[in-house]
Design a protein around this motif. Sequence first.
Motif, PDB file in Angstrom:
ATOM      1  N   GLN B  54       0.833  -1.191   0.000  1.00  0.00           N
ATOM      2  CA  GLN B  54       0.000   0.000   0.000  1.00  0.00           C
ATOM      3  C   GLN B  54       0.873   1.249   0.000  1.00  0.00           C
ATOM      4  OE1 GLN B  54      -2.836   0.283   3.232  1.00  0.00           O
ATOM      5  NE2 GLN B  54      -3.983   1.931   2.239  1.00  0.00           N
ATOM      6  N   SER B  55       0.603   2.152  -0.958  1.00  0.00           N
ATOM      7  CA  SER B  55       1.360   3.408  -1.041  1.00  0.00           C
ATOM      8  C   SER B  55       0.440   4.564  -0.677  1.00  0.00           C
ATOM      9  CB  SER B  55       1.896   3.601  -2.457  1.00  0.00           C
ATOM     10  OG  SER B  55       2.835   2.602  -2.737  1.00  0.00           O
ATOM     11  N   LYS B  56       0.983   5.503   0.049  1.00  0.00           N
ATOM     12  CA  LYS B  56       0.189   6.667   0.447  1.00  0.00           C
ATOM     13  C   LYS B  56       1.064   7.908   0.459  1.00  0.00           C
ATOM     14  CE  LYS B  56      -4.032   6.133   2.908  1.00  0.00           C
ATOM     15  NZ  LYS B  56      -4.722   6.436   4.165  1.00  0.00           N
ATOM     16  N   VAL B  57       0.432   9.045   0.246  1.00  0.00           N
ATOM     17  CA  VAL B  57       1.147  10.315   0.351  1.00  0.00           C
ATOM     18  C   VAL B  57       0.767  10.928   1.690  1.00  0.00           C
ATOM     19  CG1 VAL B  57       1.478  12.589  -0.639  1.00  0.00           C
ATOM     20  CG2 VAL B  57       1.184  10.629  -2.143  1.00  0.00           C
ATOM     21  N   VAL B  58       1.766  11.048   2.573  1.00  0.00           N
ATOM     22  CA  VAL B  58       1.501  11.526   3.927  1.00  0.00           C
ATOM     23  C   VAL B  58       2.067  12.943   4.090  1.00  0.00           C
ATOM     24  CG1 VAL B  58       1.884  11.056   6.377  1.00  0.00           C
ATOM     25  CG2 VAL B  58       1.631   9.169   4.778  1.00  0.00           C
ATOM     26  N   PRO B  59       1.252  13.892   4.571  1.00  0.00           N
ATOM     27  CA  PRO B  59       1.790  15.233   4.813  1.00  0.00           C
ATOM     28  C   PRO B  59       2.594  15.269   6.117  1.00  0.00           C
ATOM     29  CG  PRO B  59      -0.561  15.153   5.300  1.00  0.00           C
ATOM     30  CD  PRO B  59      -0.161  13.786   4.888  1.00  0.00           C
ATOM     31  N   ILE B  60       3.852  15.716   6.019  1.00  0.00           N
ATOM     32  CA  ILE B  60       4.704  15.780   7.207  1.00  0.00           C
ATOM     33  C   ILE B  60       5.127  17.229   7.445  1.00  0.00           C
ATOM     34  CG2 ILE B  60       6.953  15.114   8.160  1.00  0.00           C
ATOM     35  CD1 ILE B  60       6.611  12.426   6.771  1.00  0.00           C
ATOM     36  N   THR B  61       4.881  17.691   8.671  1.00  0.00           N
ATOM     37  CA  THR B  61       5.250  19.059   9.025  1.00  0.00           C
ATOM     38  C   THR B  61       6.662  19.065   9.608  1.00  0.00           C
ATOM     39  OG1 THR B  61       2.937  19.391   9.589  1.00  0.00           O
ATOM     40  CG2 THR B  61       4.466  21.117  10.267  1.00  0.00           C
ATOM     41  N   LEU B  62       7.609  19.674   8.868  1.00  0.00           N
ATOM     42  CA  LEU B  62       8.988  19.722   9.357  1.00  0.00           C
ATOM     43  C   LEU B  62       9.219  20.993  10.174  1.00  0.00           C
ATOM     44  CD1 LEU B  62      11.069  18.398   6.332  1.00  0.00           C
ATOM     45  CD2 LEU B  62      10.649  17.250   8.497  1.00  0.00           C
ATOM     46  N   VAL B  63       8.791  22.120   9.617  1.00  0.00           N
ATOM     47  CA  VAL B  63       8.925  23.404  10.321  1.00  0.00           C
ATOM     48  C   VAL B  63       7.520  23.989  10.415  1.00  0.00           C
ATOM     49  CG1 VAL B  63      10.108  25.638  10.354  1.00  0.00           C
ATOM     50  CG2 VAL B  63      11.159  23.676   9.181  1.00  0.00           C
ATOM     51  N   SER B  64       7.135  24.421  11.613  1.00  0.00           N
ATOM     52  CA  SER B  64       5.736  24.817  11.829  1.00  0.00           C
ATOM     53  C   SER B  64       5.316  26.051  11.030  1.00  0.00           C
ATOM     54  CB  SER B  64       5.477  25.041  13.321  1.00  0.00           C
ATOM     55  OG  SER B  64       6.406  25.985  13.817  1.00  0.00           O
ATOM     56  N   THR B  65       6.301  26.865  10.614  1.00  0.00           N
ATOM     57  CA  THR B  65       5.939  28.069   9.867  1.00  0.00           C
ATOM     58  C   THR B  65       5.752  27.787   8.375  1.00  0.00           C
ATOM     59  OG1 THR B  65       8.284  28.550   9.767  1.00  0.00           O
ATOM     60  CG2 THR B  65       7.006  29.711  11.455  1.00  0.00           C
ATOM     61  N   LEU B  66       6.194  26.608   7.908  1.00  0.00           N
ATOM     62  CA  LEU B  66       6.044  26.245   6.484  1.00  0.00           C
ATOM     63  C   LEU B  66       4.900  25.259   6.309  1.00  0.00           C
ATOM     64  CD1 LEU B  66       9.783  25.726   5.438  1.00  0.00           C
ATOM     65  CD2 LEU B  66       8.292  27.605   4.756  1.00  0.00           C
ATOM     66  N   PRO B  67       4.288  25.221   5.135  1.00  0.00           N
ATOM     67  CA  PRO B  67       3.236  24.208   4.914  1.00  0.00           C
ATOM     68  C   PRO B  67       3.836  22.803   4.925  1.00  0.00           C
ATOM     69  CG  PRO B  67       3.752  25.366   2.876  1.00  0.00           C
ATOM     70  CD  PRO B  67       4.501  26.070   3.968  1.00  0.00           C
ATOM     71  N   PRO B  68       3.048  21.760   5.311  1.00  0.00           N
ATOM     72  CA  PRO B  68       3.596  20.390   5.390  1.00  0.00           C
ATOM     73  C   PRO B  68       4.056  19.867   4.031  1.00  0.00           C
ATOM     74  CG  PRO B  68       1.212  20.395   5.648  1.00  0.00           C
ATOM     75  CD  PRO B  68       1.636  21.825   5.692  1.00  0.00           C
ATOM     76  N   ILE B  69       5.125  19.097   4.063  1.00  0.00           N
ATOM     77  CA  ILE B  69       5.659  18.480   2.840  1.00  0.00           C
ATOM     78  C   ILE B  69       4.934  17.153   2.624  1.00  0.00           C
ATOM     79  CG2 ILE B  69       7.746  17.550   1.743  1.00  0.00           C
ATOM     80  CD1 ILE B  69       9.331  19.338   3.729  1.00  0.00           C
ATOM     81  N   LYS B  70       4.550  16.880   1.370  1.00  0.00           N
ATOM     82  CA  LYS B  70       3.877  15.610   1.080  1.00  0.00           C
ATOM     83  C   LYS B  70       4.904  14.555   0.694  1.00  0.00           C
ATOM     84  CE  LYS B  70      -0.691  17.318   0.200  1.00  0.00           C
ATOM     85  NZ  LYS B  70      -1.755  17.595  -0.763  1.00  0.00           N
ATOM     86  N   VAL B  71       4.981  13.512   1.521  1.00  0.00           N
ATOM     87  CA  VAL B  71       5.974  12.455   1.310  1.00  0.00           C
ATOM     88  C   VAL B  71       5.251  11.153   0.938  1.00  0.00           C
ATOM     89  CG1 VAL B  71       7.836  11.139   2.390  1.00  0.00           C
ATOM     90  CG2 VAL B  71       7.478  13.528   3.026  1.00  0.00           C
ATOM     91  N   PRO B  72       5.657  10.504  -0.194  1.00  0.00           N
ATOM     92  CA  PRO B  72       5.037   9.207  -0.506  1.00  0.00           C
ATOM     93  C   PRO B  72       5.650   8.100   0.357  1.00  0.00           C
ATOM     94  CG  PRO B  72       6.604   9.805  -2.217  1.00  0.00           C
ATOM     95  CD  PRO B  72       6.645  10.917  -1.203  1.00  0.00           C
TER      96      PRO B  72
END
Lengths: 196, 196
Positions: B54-72
């Motif tokens: 199963q593959s999914k794109v998960v949003p991960i917040t690295l820095v709170s001031t930037l929008p979350p990065i989408k990581v597959p």
Amino acid sequence: METEQVNRVMGDEEKERARGVGKKRKVRYTGLFIRLVALLLSLAAAIILGLDKQSKVVPITLVSTLPPIKVPVTAKYHYLSAFTYFVVANAVASSYGAVVLILTVANRGSKAGKLAKAIIILDLIMVAVLASANGAAAAVGYLGHEGNKHVRWNKVCNIFGRFCNLVIVAVGVSLLGSLSYIFLIVLAVLSVHKKH
Amino acid sequence: METEQVNRVMGDEEKERARGVGKKRKVRYTGLFIRLVALLLSLAAAIILGLDKQSKVVPITLVSTLPPIKVPVTAKYHYLSAFTYFVVANAVASSYGAVVLILTVANRGSKAGKLAKAIIILDLIMVAVLASANGAAAAVGYLGHEGNKHVRWNKVCNIFGRFCNLVIVAVGVSLLGSLSYIFLIVLAVLSVHKKH
């Protein structure tokens, strides 16, 4: 002439039976010894993991501008379901082993019948239960040692080293216990087949 | 008089033997059927988890001031050692089952001797291997579902729901497979004992 033949056959059969009784007794004593070993190994495995406990004070940084807070953390078997299952399975296996040992010694004079069949099948169930418990505890222990980056589970054995080492010992001892139960079944199967 | 007695005994023995042969044949066909079921269940379990992905794109917040990065991110059986062990164990059990099925059908005319003994012992080893694989996969699957706050392992099945559900199905199918091997041993033990 025929009567003589019958007598000769009978004599051979008796000799065969006498030889069989001697072999049977040897098999029975070997069986009793292996059963005692299996019982003690399962008991030891349950006690080792059951009493395994390690407390540590771990510094945790909550806010980077403040000094880390020291939090006491403890590792115990019942914090992980797989370890609880392991302790229960080994306790059940050793209790079962004790009951069968008493029954076998009490019934040593009587013929091996339905009881012997029942014991082989129950031994088989013990093998399955112990093997699954070993698998579960080993899998969780391995994760504790290595961690897993794919699911982001950090290893914890760098903190709870002594606890983890005793988990390895307990799984090893339990593995020997389940092997003993396997030997008991092999012994029973081979001794029954030998008579044919 | 004695000759007559011998003849009568012989007659009874022959009847007994004929009845025994009928029973034996029935036991053999039941055994073949259960072995086929065991083979198919182990094969199914290996394929279900082996192909589970199963593959999914998960949003991960690295820095709170930037929008979350989408990581597959992807879930596959070989990312966790317990699942790899599970797939290998079931593949081995189904291959072994196929070999024994062919051997049993090929030797159906001959007497059950050393081969029968060897098969019971190998079946027993399969029970132990499958049970430990089930225990390992179930323990890791449970951690994936529930997580564990004591060791700070977060649950991952909220992300990989379909993958986790197929893990449950595979463990269930493999459990039925190991129960089939247990039944095969029980059948062999009971049929051998019956002859006495």
